[in-house]
Enzyme design. Structure first.
Site, mmCIF file in Angstrom:
data_model
loop_
_atom_site.group_PDB
_atom_site.id
_atom_site.type_symbol
_atom_site.label_atom_id
_atom_site.label_comp_id
_atom_site.label_asym_id
_atom_site.label_seq_id
_atom_site.Cartn_x
_atom_site.Cartn_y
_atom_site.Cartn_z
ATOM 1 N N HIS A 109 0.829 -1.284 -0.047
ATOM 2 C CA HIS A 109 0.077 0.077 0.038
ATOM 3 C C HIS A 109 0.927 1.385 -0.019
ATOM 4 O O HIS A 109 1.961 1.329 0.680
ATOM 5 C CB HIS A 109 -0.898 0.020 0.959
ATOM 6 C CG HIS A 109 -1.859 -1.070 1.260
ATOM 7 N ND1 HIS A 109 -1.383 -2.278 1.762
ATOM 8 C CD2 HIS A 109 -3.203 -1.364 1.038
ATOM 9 C CE1 HIS A 109 -2.397 -3.249 1.621
ATOM 10 N NE2 HIS A 109 -3.383 -2.735 1.210
ATOM 11 N N LYS A 134 -1.559 -7.814 -5.146
ATOM 12 C CA LYS A 134 -2.414 -6.470 -4.781
ATOM 13 C C LYS A 134 -1.447 -5.128 -4.416
ATOM 14 O O LYS A 134 -0.786 -5.082 -3.635
ATOM 15 C CB LYS A 134 -3.414 -6.946 -3.649
ATOM 16 C CG LYS A 134 -4.364 -5.549 -3.194
ATOM 17 C CD LYS A 134 -5.133 -6.034 -2.025
ATOM 18 C CE LYS A 134 -5.774 -4.641 -1.635
ATOM 19 N NZ LYS A 134 -5.807 -4.412 -0.242
ATOM 20 N N ARG A 172 -11.608 1.862 -9.282
ATOM 21 C CA ARG A 172 -12.298 0.933 -8.634
ATOM 22 C C ARG A 172 -13.537 0.419 -9.468
ATOM 23 O O ARG A 172 -14.025 -0.538 -9.530
ATOM 24 C CB ARG A 172 -12.944 1.480 -7.277
ATOM 25 C CG ARG A 172 -11.605 1.553 -6.297
ATOM 26 C CD ARG A 172 -12.156 2.471 -4.913
ATOM 27 N NE ARG A 172 -11.006 2.650 -4.145
ATOM 28 C CZ ARG A 172 -10.630 1.923 -3.282
ATOM 29 N NH1 ARG A 172 -11.024 0.580 -3.093
ATOM 30 N NH2 ARG A 172 -9.693 2.212 -2.421
ATOM 31 N N LYS A 277 -15.603 23.529 -20.555
ATOM 32 C CA LYS A 277 -16.506 23.662 -21.776
ATOM 33 C C LYS A 277 -15.686 24.365 -22.682
ATOM 34 O O LYS A 277 -15.514 24.102 -23.877
ATOM 35 C CB LYS A 277 -17.646 24.296 -21.422
ATOM 36 C CG LYS A 277 -18.860 23.328 -20.984
ATOM 37 C CD LYS A 277 -20.001 24.226 -21.067
ATOM 38 C CE LYS A 277 -21.218 23.119 -20.301
ATOM 39 N NZ LYS A 277 -22.476 23.869 -20.281
ATOM 40 N N ASP A 314 -25.942 21.370 -25.727
ATOM 41 C CA ASP A 314 -26.625 22.429 -24.757
ATOM 42 C C ASP A 314 -27.483 23.154 -25.645
ATOM 43 O O ASP A 314 -28.704 23.518 -25.420
ATOM 44 C CB ASP A 314 -25.893 23.100 -24.069
ATOM 45 C CG ASP A 314 -25.243 22.468 -22.753
ATOM 46 O OD1 ASP A 314 -25.879 21.592 -22.339
ATOM 47 O OD2 ASP A 314 -24.170 22.864 -22.150
ATOM 48 N N GLY A 343 -21.830 31.756 -19.312
ATOM 49 C CA GLY A 343 -21.553 30.559 -20.126
ATOM 50 C C GLY A 343 -23.131 30.413 -20.797
ATOM 51 O O GLY A 343 -22.977 30.219 -22.120
ATOM 52 N N ALA A 428 -33.527 27.777 -17.763
ATOM 53 C CA ALA A 428 -32.606 26.812 -17.914
ATOM 54 C C ALA A 428 -32.355 26.125 -16.692
ATOM 55 O O ALA A 428 -31.564 25.101 -16.770
ATOM 56 C CB ALA A 428 -31.170 27.479 -18.304
HETATM 57 P P1 NAP Z 1 -22.389 31.696 -15.249
HETATM 58 O O1 NAP Z 1 -21.703 31.775 -16.353
HETATM 59 O O2 NAP Z 1 -21.826 31.892 -13.779
HETATM 60 O O3 NAP Z 1 -23.569 32.918 -15.157
HETATM 61 C C1 NAP Z 1 -24.350 33.121 -14.262
HETATM 62 C C2 NAP Z 1 -25.335 34.385 -14.605
HETATM 63 O O4 NAP Z 1 -26.285 34.444 -13.393
HETATM 64 C C3 NAP Z 1 -24.705 35.527 -14.847
HETATM 65 O O5 NAP Z 1 -25.499 36.331 -15.879
HETATM 66 C C4 NAP Z 1 -25.211 36.375 -13.435
HETATM 67 O O6 NAP Z 1 -25.021 37.785 -13.579
HETATM 68 C C5 NAP Z 1 -26.357 35.765 -13.278
HETATM 69 N N1 NAP Z 1 -26.481 35.911 -11.818
HETATM 70 C C6 NAP Z 1 -26.085 34.931 -10.539
HETATM 71 N N2 NAP Z 1 -26.512 35.644 -9.522
HETATM 72 C C7 NAP Z 1 -27.503 36.337 -9.699
HETATM 73 C C8 NAP Z 1 -28.418 37.461 -8.724
HETATM 74 N N3 NAP Z 1 -28.393 37.026 -7.541
HETATM 75 N N4 NAP Z 1 -29.191 38.013 -9.515
HETATM 76 C C9 NAP Z 1 -29.201 38.235 -10.874
HETATM 77 N N5 NAP Z 1 -28.430 37.640 -11.803
HETATM 78 C C10 NAP Z 1 -27.530 36.691 -11.177
HETATM 79 O O7 NAP Z 1 -23.235 30.442 -15.207
HETATM 80 P P2 NAP Z 1 -23.900 29.796 -16.619
HETATM 81 O O8 NAP Z 1 -23.061 28.364 -16.752
HETATM 82 O O9 NAP Z 1 -24.208 30.496 -17.633
HETATM 83 O O10 NAP Z 1 -25.309 28.716 -16.130
HETATM 84 C C11 NAP Z 1 -26.607 29.824 -15.739
HETATM 85 C C12 NAP Z 1 -27.607 28.884 -15.410
HETATM 86 O O11 NAP Z 1 -27.952 27.926 -16.531
HETATM 87 C C13 NAP Z 1 -27.335 27.856 -14.018
HETATM 88 O O12 NAP Z 1 -28.464 27.939 -13.372
HETATM 89 C C14 NAP Z 1 -27.091 26.433 -14.838
HETATM 90 O O13 NAP Z 1 -27.640 25.278 -13.944
HETATM 91 C C15 NAP Z 1 -28.117 26.523 -16.079
HETATM 92 N N6 NAP Z 1 -27.551 25.743 -17.126
HETATM 93 C C16 NAP Z 1 -28.518 24.835 -17.401
HETATM 94 C C17 NAP Z 1 -28.408 23.779 -18.318
HETATM 95 C C18 NAP Z 1 -29.273 22.812 -18.599
HETATM 96 O O14 NAP Z 1 -29.128 21.656 -19.271
HETATM 97 N N7 NAP Z 1 -30.475 22.889 -17.961
HETATM 98 C C19 NAP Z 1 -26.900 23.672 -19.036
HETATM 99 C C20 NAP Z 1 -26.400 24.984 -18.823
HETATM 100 C C21 NAP Z 1 -26.644 25.617 -17.734
HETATM 101 P P3 NAP Z 1 -23.690 38.643 -13.075
HETATM 102 O O15 NAP Z 1 -23.099 38.766 -14.623
HETATM 103 O O16 NAP Z 1 -24.339 39.956 -12.756
HETATM 104 O O17 NAP Z 1 -22.861 38.108 -12.346
#
Ligand code: NAP
Length: 485
Positions: A109, A134, A172, A277, A314, A343, A428
């Protein structure tokens, strides 16, 4: 094969655990050093299955304080009482008489490091006359699993080779795919005998261990962190449903270049999520114009000669889901408001523009929103202006912010806004399934799309690319509903 360690701490508990583990495991390992008041004869009598007896000294991570001679005497007694194998540490093997060596698993180990000379160590242990070798080593970088996989493939005699720690988990899970003699799995959480040991329930059901063989194709989700990911749940269940010989594992990738160079060649495809990504975009061979414009992907599929096809399912999922519910089934010339400038927003907006929609962006941090709007040449409207409107003059409204996501399920990115029939509201967020935004929009009679539909669809598109058959979408939904509520 699966071996469940019996770790006490008492004889009574060990007997209870033996009774439970028997039907799940191929082997039981009696960890005598962890069972305070063990009665070996009673334990072996109750095991009713193949048994490995281990009496681990402190220097190899156990709790036995006896001398090696005393320990080995008890291990040899175990063989006489019917144990299938005894586990003997590499530096105590010389105490085993030749007549018993065929029943020995010789073990070593490395709890704190990954030995640089792994292959030499395996070679030297294999030269001794034990039946099985092992080696358990600490894995601190995911790519190190590649060395374990190569060593397993090149073994000359039965080998148990396992990585310890979270980064070693895949060694594993994949043990059978690479011909490992067995893998260890705990009877339940809290009953692990080594760091990073998976539970037998998870190994059997989430990862379908019994279905693996050396032709099983490997897939995984590249992320960091990755433990929360539900992708292994849906893809593995889907593989099972369709009888596809695949295994999908979580891949906690820290150094993505090392990962792609060392470990990726063992895999047939990946899902990719935060934070990789953009990082993995450069590995896509001949990316489409859409992919180039997004600069980020969520799927890589091996296409031979070390090359990868890249996709962003996506976007494909979001656009397809919208087109299914929108009037005329086309986004062309539809007015769309996108909340958020991260993103997800960037990718969805590029997809919408390609589909011919007229997009406006809004975002909490105006500077970020304006930067994105300028880059892709769409108008920006401030969130303050949006909040002044009682009803929004857009045919489609998409939330790509995290407002309303678990655990802040009472929040809405558009509190007080009224929606209307014919309007499409898409959130989303996929946990919860119905956010406050969606609940309000449904009440107002709007058409709603949830992030869960997008999540299922993006996974389904990956699945279909890999399996070349329609994905079991209903099953995916069922799994998410069960896991997330
Ligand atoms: P990200 O790059 O971190 O962007 C987050 C966004 O949310 C930014 O525009 C941010 O604004 C805003 N935000 C965060 N907190 C906030 C608040 N309290 N009030 C107002 N605006 C706020 O995240 P992302 O990757 O784009 O993902 C965003 C969402 O999409 C997540 O909920 C994720 O789960 C969802 N998503 C879903 C899928 C799916 O398959 N369903 C796929 C991808 C992503 P600021 O610029 O002001 O910080």
């Amino acid at each position: 094969m699966i071996c469940v360690p019996i770790v006490g701490p008492t004889q009574a508990q060990a007997l209870i655990d033996i009774a439970e583990a028997r039907s799940l495991a191929d082997f039981l390992e009696l960890r005598l050093d962890l069972i305070a008041d063990f009665d070996l004869q009673v334990l072996l009598k109750n095991a009713e299955s193949k048994v490995i007896v281990t009496y681990r000294p402190a220097r190899e991570g156990g709790q036995c304080t006896l001398s090696d001679e005393e320990r080995v005497k008890i291990l040899l007694d175990a063989l006489r009482l019917g144990a299938t194998y005894i586990d003997v540490e590499w530096d105590a093997f010389h105490l085993i008489p030749p007549s018993s060596q065929e029943s020995v698993i010789i073990s070593r180990h490395f709890f704190h490091e990954f030995p640089e000379n792994l292959e030499e160590i395996i070679e030297s242990l294999s030269q001794l006359n034990a039946k099985i070798t092992k080696l358990a080593v600490k894995v601190s970088e995911l790519a190190q699993n590649a060395r374990l996989f190569h060593a397993l493939k090149n073994k000359k005699k039965p080998l148990i080779l396992l990585g310890m720690g979270e980064e070693g988990l895949i060694s594993r899970i994949c043990s059978r795919v690479f011909g490992g003699f067995l893998t260890f799995a705990s009877l339940s959480k809290g009953k692990e005998s080594a760091a990073g040991q998976i539970s037998v329930e998870e190994l059997l059901h989430r990862f379908r261990f019994r279905s693996h063989n050396q032709d099983t194709k490997l897939y995984g989700v590249v992320a960091n962190p990755v433990t929360h990911s539900l992708s292994p749940d849906i893809h593995n269940a889907g593989f099972g449903e369709l009888g596809f010989n695949g295994l999908y594992v979580p891949l906690k990738v820290n150094n993505y270049q090392l990962f792609m160079q060392e470990l990726a060649p063992f895999f047939s495809g990946f899902s990719i999520t935060i934070p990789h990504k953009e990082n993995l975009f450069r590995y896509a061979k001949a990316p489409s114009d859409l992919l180039k414009q997004i600069g980020a992907l969520n799927t890589l599929t091996a296409i031979g000669h070390g090359e990868w096809e890249g996709k962003n399912t996506d976007i494909l999922a979001a656009i397809a889901a919208l087109e299914e519910v929108i009037v005329d089934r086309s986004l062309k010339d539809k007015t769309v408001l996108v909340l958020g400038a991260g993103g997800a927003s960037r990718a969805i907006v590029i997809g919408l523009l390609k589909a011919g929609a007229k997009v406006t962006i809004t975002n909490r941090t105006a500077s970020k929103g304006k930067t994105l709007a300028n880059e892709i040449n769409v108008p920006f409207i401030s969130l303050e202006d949006i909040h002044l409107m009682e009803a929004l003059p857009y045919q489609v409204i998409i939330n790509t912010t995290s407002v309303g996501m678990m655990p802040n399920v009472e929040e809405s990115p558009l509190p007080g806004v009224r929606f209307h029939k014919g309007q499409v509201i898409f959130d989303a967020i996929y946990n919860p399934a119905k956010t406050q935004l969606i609940l309000h929009a449904l009440k107002d009679g709007a058409t709603c799309l949830t992030g869960r539909e997008m999540f299922v669809k993006q996974g389904a598109l990956q699945f279909e690319r890999w399996v070349q058959k329609p994905a079991p979408i209903e099953l995916f939904h069922k799994i998410l509903d069960k896991k997330l509520g």
